[in-house]
Design a protein around this motif. Structure first.
Motif, PDB file in Angstrom:
ATOM      1  N   GLY A   9       5.967  -2.017   5.838  1.00  8.49           N
ATOM      2  CA  GLY A   9       5.084  -2.355   4.729  1.00  8.49           C
ATOM      3  C   GLY A   9       3.765  -2.985   5.154  1.00  8.49           C
ATOM      4  O   GLY A   9       3.747  -3.932   5.939  1.00  8.49           O
ATOM      5  N   LEU A  10       2.662  -2.423   4.634  1.00  5.40           N
ATOM      6  CA  LEU A  10       1.345  -3.034   4.752  1.00  5.40           C
ATOM      7  C   LEU A  10       0.911  -3.458   3.357  1.00  5.40           C
ATOM      8  O   LEU A  10       1.004  -2.668   2.404  1.00  5.40           O
ATOM      9  CB  LEU A  10       0.323  -2.059   5.344  1.00  5.40           C
ATOM     10  CG  LEU A  10       0.191  -2.001   6.871  1.00  5.40           C
ATOM     11  CD1 LEU A  10       1.455  -1.437   7.502  1.00  5.40           C
ATOM     12  CD2 LEU A  10      -1.009  -1.147   7.268  1.00  5.40           C
ATOM     13  N   TYR A  11       0.448  -4.693   3.241  1.00  5.58           N
ATOM     14  CA  TYR A  11       0.069  -5.244   1.943  1.00  5.58           C
ATOM     15  C   TYR A  11      -1.363  -5.759   2.023  1.00  5.58           C
ATOM     16  O   TYR A  11      -1.776  -6.320   3.043  1.00  5.58           O
ATOM     17  CB  TYR A  11       0.989  -6.406   1.558  1.00  5.58           C
ATOM     18  CG  TYR A  11       2.474  -6.080   1.538  1.00  5.58           C
ATOM     19  CD1 TYR A  11       3.145  -5.906   0.341  1.00  5.58           C
ATOM     20  CD2 TYR A  11       3.191  -5.970   2.735  1.00  5.58           C
ATOM     21  CE1 TYR A  11       4.517  -5.624   0.322  1.00  5.58           C
ATOM     22  CE2 TYR A  11       4.554  -5.684   2.724  1.00  5.58           C
ATOM     23  CZ  TYR A  11       5.209  -5.507   1.527  1.00  5.58           C
ATOM     24  OH  TYR A  11       6.549  -5.232   1.515  1.00  5.58           O
ATOM     25  N   THR A  12      -2.109  -5.581   0.949  1.00  3.45           N
ATOM     26  CA  THR A  12      -3.452  -6.165   0.887  1.00  3.45           C
ATOM     27  C   THR A  12      -3.560  -7.064  -0.334  1.00  3.45           C
ATOM     28  O   THR A  12      -2.853  -6.882  -1.328  1.00  3.45           O
ATOM     29  CB  THR A  12      -4.549  -5.089   0.819  1.00  3.45           C
ATOM     30  OG1 THR A  12      -4.298  -4.218  -0.289  1.00  3.45           O
ATOM     31  CG2 THR A  12      -4.602  -4.280   2.106  1.00  3.45           C
ATOM     32  N   GLY A  13      -4.445  -8.036  -0.229  1.00  6.75           N
ATOM     33  CA  GLY A  13      -4.659  -8.981  -1.325  1.00  6.75           C
ATOM     34  C   GLY A  13      -5.571 -10.096  -0.859  1.00  6.75           C
ATOM     35  O   GLY A  13      -6.554  -9.847  -0.149  1.00  6.75           O
ATOM     36  N   PHE A  14      -5.214 -11.306  -1.250  1.00  2.00           N
ATOM     37  CA  PHE A  14      -6.044 -12.465  -0.905  1.00  2.00           C
ATOM     38  C   PHE A  14      -5.154 -13.575  -0.350  1.00  2.00           C
ATOM     39  O   PHE A  14      -4.042 -13.805  -0.837  1.00  2.00           O
ATOM     40  CB  PHE A  14      -6.797 -12.968  -2.139  1.00  2.00           C
ATOM     41  CG  PHE A  14      -7.687 -11.930  -2.754  1.00  2.00           C
ATOM     42  CD1 PHE A  14      -8.976 -11.731  -2.273  1.00  2.00           C
ATOM     43  CD2 PHE A  14      -7.230 -11.128  -3.788  1.00  2.00           C
ATOM     44  CE1 PHE A  14      -9.792 -10.766  -2.824  1.00  2.00           C
ATOM     45  CE2 PHE A  14      -8.047 -10.160  -4.352  1.00  2.00           C
ATOM     46  CZ  PHE A  14      -9.331  -9.977  -3.861  1.00  2.00           C
ATOM     47  N   ASP A  15      -5.651 -14.239   0.675  1.00  3.19           N
ATOM     48  CA  ASP A  15      -4.865 -15.325   1.255  1.00  3.19           C
ATOM     49  C   ASP A  15      -4.940 -16.570   0.373  1.00  3.19           C
ATOM     50  O   ASP A  15      -5.510 -16.543  -0.729  1.00  3.19           O
ATOM     51  CB  ASP A  15      -5.302 -15.597   2.697  1.00  3.19           C
ATOM     52  CG  ASP A  15      -6.739 -16.101   2.809  1.00  3.19           C
ATOM     53  OD1 ASP A  15      -7.319 -16.516   1.773  1.00  3.19           O
ATOM     54  OD2 ASP A  15      -7.284 -16.087   3.917  1.00  3.19           O
ATOM     55  N   ASN A  16      -4.396 -17.673   0.864  1.00  2.00           N
ATOM     56  CA  ASN A  16      -4.270 -18.874   0.043  1.00  2.00           C
ATOM     57  C   ASN A  16      -5.601 -19.511  -0.343  1.00  2.00           C
ATOM     58  O   ASN A  16      -5.646 -20.342  -1.265  1.00  2.00           O
ATOM     59  CB  ASN A  16      -3.404 -19.911   0.759  1.00  2.00           C
ATOM     60  CG  ASN A  16      -1.965 -19.441   0.898  1.00  2.00           C
ATOM     61  OD1 ASN A  16      -1.538 -18.521   0.205  1.00  2.00           O
ATOM     62  ND2 ASN A  16      -1.213 -20.065   1.800  1.00  2.00           N
ATOM     63  N   ILE A  17      -6.678 -19.132   0.346  1.00  2.00           N
ATOM     64  CA  ILE A  17      -7.986 -19.689  -0.038  1.00  2.00           C
ATOM     65  C   ILE A  17      -8.926 -18.599  -0.542  1.00  2.00           C
ATOM     66  O   ILE A  17     -10.138 -18.788  -0.587  1.00  2.00           O
ATOM     67  CB  ILE A  17      -8.637 -20.477   1.121  1.00  2.00           C
ATOM     68  CG1 ILE A  17      -8.858 -19.584   2.347  1.00  2.00           C
ATOM     69  CG2 ILE A  17      -7.790 -21.685   1.479  1.00  2.00           C
ATOM     70  CD1 ILE A  17      -9.624 -20.307   3.447  1.00  2.00           C
ATOM     71  N   GLY A  18      -8.346 -17.440  -0.920  1.00  2.00           N
ATOM     72  CA  GLY A  18      -9.121 -16.413  -1.599  1.00  2.00           C
ATOM     73  C   GLY A  18      -9.835 -15.413  -0.726  1.00  2.00           C
ATOM     74  O   GLY A  18     -10.663 -14.638  -1.219  1.00  2.00           O
ATOM     75  N   LEU A  77       0.824  -1.197   0.000  1.00  2.00           N
ATOM     76  CA  LEU A  77       0.000   0.000   0.000  1.00  2.00           C
ATOM     77  C   LEU A  77       0.866   1.257   0.000  1.00  2.00           C
ATOM     78  O   LEU A  77       1.957   1.265   0.585  1.00  2.00           O
ATOM     79  CB  LEU A  77      -0.914   0.005   1.233  1.00  2.00           C
ATOM     80  CG  LEU A  77      -1.972  -1.102   1.259  1.00  2.00           C
ATOM     81  CD1 LEU A  77      -2.620  -1.178   2.627  1.00  2.00           C
ATOM     82  CD2 LEU A  77      -3.025  -0.867   0.193  1.00  2.00           C
ATOM     83  N   PRO A  78       0.415   2.326  -0.658  1.00  2.00           N
ATOM     84  CA  PRO A  78       1.163   3.590  -0.658  1.00  2.00           C
ATOM     85  C   PRO A  78       1.324   4.128   0.767  1.00  2.00           C
ATOM     86  O   PRO A  78       0.514   3.833   1.658  1.00  2.00           O
ATOM     87  CB  PRO A  78       0.274   4.522  -1.498  1.00  2.00           C
ATOM     88  CG  PRO A  78      -0.598   3.620  -2.306  1.00  2.00           C
ATOM     89  CD  PRO A  78      -0.823   2.403  -1.458  1.00  2.00           C
ATOM     90  N   ASN A  79       2.371   4.914   0.958  1.00  2.00           N
ATOM     91  CA  ASN A  79       2.642   5.591   2.235  1.00  2.00           C
ATOM     92  C   ASN A  79       2.979   4.632   3.369  1.00  2.00           C
ATOM     93  O   ASN A  79       2.785   4.954   4.537  1.00  2.00           O
ATOM     94  CB  ASN A  79       1.460   6.483   2.646  1.00  2.00           C
ATOM     95  CG  ASN A  79       1.149   7.539   1.608  1.00  2.00           C
ATOM     96  OD1 ASN A  79       2.051   8.144   1.032  1.00  2.00           O
ATOM     97  ND2 ASN A  79      -0.125   7.762   1.338  1.00  2.00           N
TER      98      ASN A  79
END
Length: 298
Positions: free
Chosen positions: A18-27, A11-13
């Motif tokens: 670091g903070l990251y967003t997305g999907f884990d291994n099962i979505g 994520l910016p800033n």
């Protein structure tokens, strides 16, 4: 379970931590962070699922996923608030400590928010202020200045303070002739200001003229171009215990006219009295038909 980092975007800033967003291994929608030591908040709940493992570089990888997608709006506000917490901190260990402190507090708030809802009077009051923002303030002062002027959620006596004036917004039923003031300081000021009355009546989602708190939130958010301004807008709403959720579409309102009453030296109000250090929490009602001489166009 091994965490696949390539499923996440930073994520910016969040340069130092670091903070990251997305999907884990099962979505499942989730947040990913790397910590210097094993996290202590590893007990999953009904709403948040924790997965963690030690990396080859000695750091700990942690994902926090939502149990169900219906919680995504609350989750996004959690993430935005955490970004705001670490933004601008150059020392990674300090940023990590700030993240952990804020996240522990947010764990409890998250579970509270997905199960609770503002009561009717608070929904109406907040909807009135957002309606006032979108229908009056934006056109007169611009989006950035208007949102910065919204100081009520920060604990100010007046809902909006801008330039040399202010607006105290009260939302009332169309059939009601009185409004309630929570303290004698709400209308006291050295500057000329306006008691602003917004009238409403209850309606339904089927009425094309109606709106609701969630729709007003998205209407304003869609006009905000700056990420930092959006974060500040969301933070003010969180101060009022509002996080966007579909349940706020259940209460629909039709707003009518916005009336302005000039609060000058002749306007009836309770002054600062001699015993103000002893007598606290003064509340009173104003009977609007007797205030016609103060009604103005703004």
């Amino acid at each position: 379970m091994k965490i696949e980092e390539n499923k996440y975007k930073r994520l910016p800033n969040t340069h130092s931590f670091g903070l990251y967003t997305g999907f884990d291994n099962i979505g499942r929608t989730s947040l990913f962070v790397k910590l210097s030591k094993k996290p202590s908040f590893t007990t999953s709940s009904k709403y948040l699922i924790f997965e963690y493992n030690k990396r080859h570089d000695g750091l700990w990888a942690l994902t926090v996923s939502i149990a169900e997608q219906q919680y995504v709006d609350v989750f996004n506000k959690l993430v935005a608030d955490l970004v705001n917490t670490v933004c601008g901190i150059n020392n990674s260990l300090v940023a990590e400590r700030m993240f952990i402190q804020r996240f522990i507090a947010w764990k409890t708030l998250f579970e509270k928010e997905v199960t609770s809802m503002l009561d009717f009077s608070k929904i109406v009051g907040l909807a009135g202020e957002l309606y006032f923002l979108s229908e009056f303030m934006f056109a007169k002062y611009g989006i950035v200045n208007s949102l910065n002027a919204w100081s009520g959620p920060l604990g100010a006596d007046k809902d909006f303070s801008i330039n040399d004036t202010w607006f105290e917004v009260k939302t009332k039923s169309l059939k009601k002739d009185t409004i309630h003031l929570n303290s004698n300081s709400q209308l006291i000021s050295n500057n000329l200001g306006y008691l602003t009355i917004i009238s409403y009546e209850k309606s339904s989602l089927a009425n094309s003229n109606s709106t609701n708190l969630l729709d007003l939130y998205y209407k304003i958010s869609n006009l905000i171009e700056s990420q930092s301004l959006q974060l500040e807008f969301d933070r003010k709403l969180m101060n009022l215990n509002f996080i966007p959720d579909e349940k706020y579409k259940e209460i629909n309102l039709v707003f009518h006219q916005i009336d302005f009453f000039e609060v000058n030296k002749e306007f009836p109000q309770l002054p600062n009295i001699e015993f103000e250090k002893v007598i606290k929490n003064i509340e009173y009602n104003l009977f609007l038909p007797e205030l016609k001489q103060f009604k103005v166009e703004v």
